[in-house]
Design a protein around this motif. Structure first.
Motif, PDB file in Angstrom:
ATOM      1  N   GLY A 100       0.821  -1.196   0.000  1.00 62.22           N
ATOM      2  CA  GLY A 100       0.000   0.000   0.000  1.00 62.22           C
ATOM      3  C   GLY A 100       0.857   1.248   0.000  1.00 62.22           C
ATOM      4  N   PRO A 101       0.223   2.393   0.009  1.00 61.22           N
ATOM      5  CA  PRO A 101       0.984   3.654  -0.015  1.00 61.22           C
ATOM      6  C   PRO A 101       1.951   3.803   1.146  1.00 61.22           C
ATOM      7  N   TRP A 211       8.341  -7.105  -0.174  1.00 56.07           N
ATOM      8  CA  TRP A 211       8.110  -6.617  -1.541  1.00 56.07           C
ATOM      9  C   TRP A 211       9.432  -6.380  -2.256  1.00 56.07           C
ATOM     10  N   LEU A 212      10.404  -5.789  -1.579  1.00 52.92           N
ATOM     11  CA  LEU A 212      11.697  -5.514  -2.202  1.00 52.92           C
ATOM     12  C   LEU A 212      12.374  -6.813  -2.622  1.00 52.92           C
ATOM     13  N   SER A 213      12.345  -7.820  -1.753  1.00 53.00           N
ATOM     14  CA  SER A 213      12.950  -9.104  -2.094  1.00 53.00           C
ATOM     15  C   SER A 213      12.273  -9.729  -3.301  1.00 53.00           C
ATOM     16  N   ASP A 240       2.693   4.723  -9.777  1.00 56.98           N
ATOM     17  CA  ASP A 240       1.396   4.881  -9.131  1.00 56.98           C
ATOM     18  C   ASP A 240       0.593   3.601  -9.317  1.00 56.98           C
ATOM     19  N   HIS A 241      -0.661   3.599  -8.817  1.00 56.74           N
ATOM     20  CA  HIS A 241      -1.436   2.357  -8.849  1.00 56.74           C
ATOM     21  C   HIS A 241      -1.772   1.909 -10.264  1.00 56.74           C
ATOM     22  N   GLY A 242      -1.651   2.808 -11.244  1.00 61.54           N
ATOM     23  CA  GLY A 242      -1.872   2.418 -12.629  1.00 61.54           C
ATOM     24  C   GLY A 242      -0.604   2.005 -13.344  1.00 61.54           C
ATOM     25  N   GLY A 243       0.524   2.055 -12.658  1.00 58.11           N
ATOM     26  CA  GLY A 243       1.795   1.653 -13.246  1.00 58.11           C
ATOM     27  C   GLY A 243       2.581   2.776 -13.875  1.00 58.11           C
ATOM     28  N   ALA A 244       2.083   4.000 -13.862  1.00 57.01           N
ATOM     29  CA  ALA A 244       2.785   5.121 -14.478  1.00 57.01           C
ATOM     30  C   ALA A 244       3.944   5.585 -13.609  1.00 57.01           C
ATOM     31  N   VAL A 245       5.070   5.878 -14.257  1.00 56.28           N
ATOM     32  CA  VAL A 245       6.271   6.330 -13.560  1.00 56.28           C
ATOM     33  C   VAL A 245       6.702   7.664 -14.147  1.00 56.28           C
ATOM     34  N   SER A 246       7.015   8.619 -13.280  1.00 57.76           N
ATOM     35  CA  SER A 246       7.550   9.905 -13.717  1.00 57.76           C
ATOM     36  C   SER A 246       8.435  10.439 -12.596  1.00 57.76           C
ATOM     37  N   PRO A 297       1.486  -5.867 -11.264  1.00 58.07           N
ATOM     38  CA  PRO A 297       1.131  -6.284  -9.896  1.00 58.07           C
ATOM     39  C   PRO A 297       2.070  -5.758  -8.820  1.00 58.07           C
ATOM     40  N   LEU A 298       3.279  -5.302  -9.196  1.00 58.27           N
ATOM     41  CA  LEU A 298       4.198  -4.746  -8.206  1.00 58.27           C
ATOM     42  C   LEU A 298       3.854  -3.310  -7.829  1.00 58.27           C
ATOM     43  N   ALA A 299       2.979  -2.662  -8.593  1.00 57.14           N
ATOM     44  CA  ALA A 299       2.644  -1.265  -8.332  1.00 57.14           C
ATOM     45  C   ALA A 299       1.893  -1.123  -7.018  1.00 57.14           C
ATOM     46  N   VAL A 300       1.960   0.052  -6.473  1.00 51.70           N
ATOM     47  CA  VAL A 300       1.283   0.352  -5.203  1.00 51.70           C
ATOM     48  C   VAL A 300      -0.232   0.238  -5.389  1.00 51.70           C
TER      49      VAL A 300
END
Length: 408
Positions: A100-101, A211-213, A240-246, A297-300
């Protein structure tokens, strides 16, 4: 429905002014068992009227016939389950561990701290420091074994350990860590994490570490160098929860201890080729990408929205003193309240709750901002002798005040 008293601490506390810590769980409230509460929990009239009774009362004892019927039904259910054909449900053991967040925020903060302090000058050293930090957050100590060290697949484990121990960041020795086994792990102190005021519990820390492992051991990163695994995990934890990275490219370079923007560009292209990310862009010094269907599935995962508390508007003038408003609501109706409580007890076999009386006579509900008026009304009823049984769940009953008043 909850029974209140006028002189005891039974009113539910006001909500805390700050947001609750994620690991904090509100404990259920229980009522003291008594005869009236037992009657309320088994009341047929309450069930017909849709009134539920809170837990905490003594359970009703089953009769011998009821106990025999219960055991017979349980035996029949077991026999049916035994005769029913067994269907094996496939278990996805590789399902991503959701975070989670608050888990992601902890990982980001710890990672940013290592980057700012430049702990671990190579990707291997940074990965080792990150593993120790996530394990040692909250307590300032981390258990580590030689097997843990081998699982990180460092090019030179001894050199990475020397880098962390020589500066005093890790209070241990390379030999103690490398030779430790599961039966006797090395308890390593992390002086830089001691005395921190953490706002998460060990459960949140443990989930972030897991999660990191899992991210580092993802099938897309098998037999890949640690510099690629670090960048992959860094992008995933910042998605983010949709998988977007910036995120700024400079932050990724510093966080993963890379040599510069060229190495980052090479690794991002590599992650695109292995389908870790897609829609890659590096315009203006900002890394933009999106996790693929495999790594999404790894996204928050966002937290579900909180249920808003029940609220009711004020029904009395807030600028008038509480005692005056209470007398205006009650004056001349004391006998009516006592008669209604007596009739309720005759019908149900137990006293009503405060909520039931409030609803019947239109007094401010518990969720209303002027509920203190209702508390004052019940205080007047008790002092006037119109109601007794305060302090006992569902123990309210009509008092002698109605007789003294002539039953008006």
């Amino acid at each position: 429905m909850t029974q209140h008293t006028a002189d005891s601490d039974v009113r539910e506390p006001d909500p805390a002014p700050h947001e609750p810590v994620p690991h904090e769980i509100a404990q259920p409230r229980f009522l003291r068992p008594n005869k009236d509460l037992a009657a309320a929990m088994a009341c047929g009239r309450c069930e017909e009227q849709g009134i539920t009774t809170p837990p905490g009362g003594a359970p009703r004892k089953l009769s011998n016939a009821e106990l025999r019927a219960f055991k017979k039904e349980r035996r029949r259910a077991r026999e049916e389950a035994r005769d029913r054909p067994q269907v094996k449900v496939p278990v996805d053991r590789k399902r991503a561990l959701p975070i989670g967040p608050h888990h992601a925020a902890l990982l980001r903060d710890l990672w940013a701290r290592l980057s700012a302090e430049r702990t671990g000058t190579t990707p291997d050293g940074r990965l080792l420091a990150l593993t120790f930090t996530v394990r040692g957050a909250v307590t300032g100590r981390a258990n580590f074994t030689g097997q843990d060290l081998r699982m990180l697949r460092l090019e030179d484990p001894h050199a990475a350990l020397v880098e962390l121990t020589s500066t005093g960041w890790l209070a241990s020795t390379p030999e103690a860590v490398a030779e430790a086994d599961a039966a006797d792990p090395a308890l390593c102190d992390l002086p830089g994490l001691r005395g921190e005021l953490w706002t998460v519990g060990n459960g949140v820390r443990s989930r972030a570490s897991g999660w990191l492992s899992q991210a580092l051991a993802h099938k897309k990163l098998r037999k890949k160098p640690n510099r690629l695994r670090l960048v992959a995990a860094y992008l995933a934890v910042h998605a983010d929860h949709g998988g977007a990275v910036s995120l700024p490219a400079a932050d990724a370079v510093a966080a993963c201890a890379l040599s510069g923007a060229e190495e980052l560009s090479e690794l991002l292209t590599w992650l695109t080729e292995v389908s870790w990310i897609e829609d890659l862009s590096t315009d203006g010094g900002t890394v933009g990408a999106r996790l693929t269907e495999v790594t999404l599935p790894l996204a928050v995962r966002p937290e579900p929205p909180r249920t808003p508390p029940k609220q009711a508007s004020a029904t009395t003038p807030l600028d008038v003193p509480v005692p005056d408003r209470a007398r205006d609501l009650l004056s001349g109706r004391e006998a009516s309240v006592a008669r209604w409580v007596g009739s309720y007890r005759d019908e149900h076999g137990h006293g009503p709750s405060w909520s039931a009386i409030e609803k019947e006579f239109g007094w401010p509900a518990r969720q209303a901002p002027d509920h203190d008026v209702t508390h004052e009304v019940f205080r007047l009823l008790r002092e006037g002798g119109w109601l007794t049984g305060f302090g006992v769940p569902f123990g309210l009953r009509a008092g002698d005040g109605r007789v003294a008043d002539g039953g008006s």
